[in-house]
Design an enzyme around this catalytic site. Sequence first.
Site, PDB file in Angstrom:
ATOM      1  N   ILE A 106       5.690   2.746   9.007  1.00 16.53           N
ATOM      2  CA  ILE A 106       6.662   1.693   8.701  1.00 16.53           C
ATOM      3  C   ILE A 106       7.972   2.236   8.132  1.00 16.53           C
ATOM      4  CG2 ILE A 106       5.025  -0.204   8.429  1.00 16.53           C
ATOM      5  CD1 ILE A 106       5.582   0.357   5.301  1.00 16.53           C
TER       6      ILE A 106
ATOM      7  N   GLY B  31      -0.592  -0.759   8.659  1.00 11.46           N
ATOM      8  CA  GLY B  31      -1.488  -0.288   7.588  1.00 11.46           C
ATOM      9  C   GLY B  31      -2.893  -0.837   7.765  1.00 11.46           C
TER      10      GLY B  31
ATOM     11  N   ILE C 192     -10.243  -8.328  -3.444  1.00 12.57           N
ATOM     12  CA  ILE C 192     -11.071  -8.718  -2.305  1.00 12.57           C
ATOM     13  C   ILE C 192     -12.333  -7.863  -2.275  1.00 12.57           C
ATOM     14  CG2 ILE C 192     -11.139  -9.070   0.197  1.00 12.57           C
ATOM     15  CD1 ILE C 192      -8.973 -10.762  -1.245  1.00 12.57           C
TER      16      ILE C 192
ATOM     17  N   TYR D 216       3.582  -1.083  -8.029  1.00 17.44           N
ATOM     18  CA  TYR D 216       2.931  -1.989  -7.055  1.00 17.44           C
ATOM     19  C   TYR D 216       3.359  -3.431  -7.306  1.00 17.44           C
ATOM     20  CZ  TYR D 216      -1.039  -4.275  -4.653  1.00 17.44           C
ATOM     21  OH  TYR D 216      -1.842  -5.050  -3.839  1.00 17.44           O
TER      22      TYR D 216
HETATM   23  N1  NAD Z   1      -7.660  -5.081  -1.151  1.00 21.24           N
HETATM   24  C1  NAD Z   1      -7.330  -5.970  -2.077  1.00 21.24           C
HETATM   25  O1  NAD Z   1      -8.126  -6.329  -2.949  1.00 21.24           O
HETATM   26  C2  NAD Z   1      -5.957  -6.554  -2.062  1.00 21.24           C
HETATM   27  C3  NAD Z   1      -5.615  -7.538  -3.003  1.00 21.24           C
HETATM   28  C4  NAD Z   1      -4.316  -8.048  -3.016  1.00 21.24           C
HETATM   29  C5  NAD Z   1      -3.395  -7.653  -2.058  1.00 21.24           C
HETATM   30  N2  NAD Z   1      -3.760  -6.711  -1.149  1.00 21.24           N
HETATM   31  C6  NAD Z   1      -2.748  -6.302  -0.170  1.00 21.24           C
HETATM   32  O2  NAD Z   1      -3.285  -6.314   1.139  1.00 21.24           O
HETATM   33  C7  NAD Z   1      -2.730  -5.241   1.910  1.00 21.24           C
HETATM   34  C8  NAD Z   1      -3.859  -4.414   2.489  1.00 21.24           C
HETATM   35  O3  NAD Z   1      -4.638  -3.931   1.417  1.00 21.24           O
HETATM   36  P1  NAD Z   1      -5.777  -2.852   1.623  1.00 21.24           P
HETATM   37  O4  NAD Z   1      -6.716  -3.034   0.506  1.00 21.24           O
HETATM   38  O5  NAD Z   1      -6.281  -2.848   3.021  1.00 21.24           O
HETATM   39  O6  NAD Z   1      -4.918  -1.508   1.357  1.00 21.24           O
HETATM   40  P2  NAD Z   1      -5.376   0.008   1.583  1.00 21.24           P
HETATM   41  O7  NAD Z   1      -4.760   0.829   0.525  1.00 21.24           O
HETATM   42  O8  NAD Z   1      -6.843   0.088   1.760  1.00 21.24           O
HETATM   43  O9  NAD Z   1      -4.680   0.342   2.984  1.00 21.24           O
HETATM   44  C9  NAD Z   1      -3.300   0.490   3.109  1.00 21.24           C
HETATM   45  C10 NAD Z   1      -3.002   1.218   4.417  1.00 21.24           C
HETATM   46  O10 NAD Z   1      -1.598   1.455   4.487  1.00 21.24           O
HETATM   47  C11 NAD Z   1      -1.438   2.654   5.223  1.00 21.24           C
HETATM   48  N3  NAD Z   1      -0.105   3.251   5.014  1.00 21.24           N
HETATM   49  C12 NAD Z   1       0.328   3.993   3.963  1.00 21.24           C
HETATM   50  N4  NAD Z   1       1.585   4.421   4.208  1.00 21.24           N
HETATM   51  C13 NAD Z   1       1.954   3.945   5.417  1.00 21.24           C
HETATM   52  C14 NAD Z   1       3.119   4.057   6.230  1.00 21.24           C
HETATM   53  N5  NAD Z   1       4.176   4.787   5.831  1.00 21.24           N
HETATM   54  N6  NAD Z   1       3.147   3.425   7.429  1.00 21.24           N
HETATM   55  C15 NAD Z   1       2.079   2.702   7.858  1.00 21.24           C
HETATM   56  N7  NAD Z   1       0.944   2.585   7.144  1.00 21.24           N
HETATM   57  C16 NAD Z   1       0.879   3.198   5.941  1.00 21.24           C
HETATM   58  C17 NAD Z   1      -2.543   3.566   4.719  1.00 21.24           C
HETATM   59  O11 NAD Z   1      -2.815   4.609   5.642  1.00 21.24           O
HETATM   60  C18 NAD Z   1      -3.696   2.575   4.548  1.00 21.24           C
HETATM   61  O12 NAD Z   1      -4.553   2.584   5.667  1.00 21.24           O
HETATM   62  C19 NAD Z   1      -1.821  -4.470   0.956  1.00 21.24           C
HETATM   63  O13 NAD Z   1      -0.496  -4.868   1.167  1.00 21.24           O
HETATM   64  C20 NAD Z   1      -2.284  -4.882  -0.426  1.00 21.24           C
HETATM   65  O14 NAD Z   1      -1.253  -4.862  -1.353  1.00 21.24           O
HETATM   66  C21 NAD Z   1      -5.003  -6.157  -1.133  1.00 21.24           C
HETATM   67  C1  THR Z   2      -5.556  -6.820  -6.812  1.00 15.97           C
HETATM   68  C2  THR Z   2      -5.126  -6.049  -5.610  1.00 15.97           C
HETATM   69  O1  THR Z   2      -3.771  -6.078  -5.411  1.00 15.97           O
HETATM   70  C3  THR Z   2      -5.710  -4.693  -5.439  1.00 15.97           C
HETATM   71  N1  THR Z   2      -7.099  -4.797  -5.181  1.00 15.97           N
HETATM   72  C4  THR Z   2      -5.490  -3.824  -6.651  1.00 15.97           C
HETATM   73  O2  THR Z   2      -6.320  -3.833  -7.522  1.00 15.97           O
HETATM   74  O3  THR Z   2      -4.512  -3.132  -6.715  1.00 15.97           O
END
Ligand code: NAD
Ligand code: THR
Length: 371
Positions: A105, A60, A223, A193
């Site tokens: 995945i 991802g 983030i 989620y």
């Molecule tokens: N961005 C934040 O603020 C934040 C905060 C807390 C946790 N997270 C965690 O960090 C991780 C990355 O976050 P992000 O912001 O880059 O998420 P995002 O939503 O920007 O990206 C997620 C990616 O997963 C891919 N995806 C969807 N289905 C899929 C599949 N079947 N197989 C493979 N890939 C697939 C999508 O194409 C996408 O590029 C996530 O697990 C999220 O929960 C992010």
């Molecule tokens: C907090 C974090 O998991 C993500 N940026 C959301 O808002 O869903």
Amino acid sequence: LTVISSLNKAVRGLAPVCGFQSLAVLSRRVSFSPRQVASDASFHSVSFSESDHPRVLITGGLGQLGVGLTKLFRKQFGKYNVILSDIRKPPAQVYQSGPFIYSDILDYKNLREIVVNNRISWLIHYSALLSAFGEANVSLARDVNITGLHNVLDVAVEHGLRLFIPSTIGAFGPMSPPNPTPDLCIQRPRTIYGVSKVHAELMGEYYHHRYGLDFRCLRYPGIISADSQPGGGTTDYAVQIFHDAVKTGNFVCNLRPDTRLPMMFIDDWLRATLEVLEAPAEALSMRTYNISAMSFTPEELVQEIGRHLPDLQVIYETDPVRQAIADSCPIVFDDSNARSDWGWKHNYGLPELVQTMLNFTGSNFRMLRAN
Ligand SMILES: NC(=O)c1ccc[n+]([C@@H]2O[C@H](COP(=O)([O-])OP(=O)(O)OC[C@H]3O[C@@H](n4cnc5c(N)ncnc54)[C@H](O)[C@@H]3O)[C@@H](O)[C@H]2O)c1
Ligand SMILES: C[C@@H](O)[C@H](N)C(=O)O
């Protein structure tokens, strides 16, 4: 296979007598997979010498966070030791910057093939549907965030990988203490989620104790990144505001002005992720840690941006789904265990974050306009 199957039988037989501890130790030695019944499973554990660089697969990876992490890891471990993967087509500059591979995945065999063919030793599992998107697509979120997680866990156990899965402030809920929210407290999230992330935390820890999986997990706050767009979360407003402030001077905020949430600048988040992955196992008294840097409200963010861009106009049009999620998230995250166990320390507070984001988005915008 016969040897492994006899060992597995022996381990199962021993369980009630020897107790949990012995079972975990034994299973760690034989490194068998929960999918051991599959006739074509390959039961080898990759013994990866500490002097080697890890071979990293990021799932991802084309979302908000994956590309930045890939850049950092490639700097640290070498370009060809870090494989970025996703189900989407990568932009040209990402495709040209190092190894990229298609990986869904939900396709367990494909995932296993990638791990085997590329001698992967660290798996960074970023694929997910985030909080707001998840609520709009519950069944897909359940597949990706839960079924996908099971595939990743099994591949990781089967091949002796170090597995990193991010969790989130969204893994708590209205019954958790919000200020501060400690690592260990009641977690009853009300989003798919959040539920899937609690499931990931618990499954990762269970596999750690049961099979010796080297599972590591950080609960990220929202983030804030400058050069990548957020993917459908509740904290997205705090990224979008910088782009709109620089481009148009107007911003429509989808949360109430007084909604306080934990947040972190991307440079701190990158460092935290690398640090916990490199931490010696003995330093980790837990496998899932809160990390934090600051908490602010939209109103406070607008005020800080207003010091640099006094003409910024903001209106508040609350999105009820996002607001409900935000209202059930922690307000202040207690990350004292991360600080004392492996030395976590943030560098960016709100003023530094705003200054750095405006420098980046401002110069990027000017460059785009000039071209
Ligand atoms: N961005 C934040 O603020 C934040 C905060 C807390 C946790 N997270 C965690 O960090 C991780 C990355 O976050 P992000 O912001 O880059 O998420 P995002 O939503 O920007 O990206 C997620 C990616 O997963 C891919 N995806 C969807 N289905 C899929 C599949 N079947 N197989 C493979 N890939 C697939 C999508 O194409 C996408 O590029 C996530 O697990 C999220 O929960 C992010
Ligand atoms: C907090 C974090 O998991 C993500 N940026 C959301 O808002 O869903």
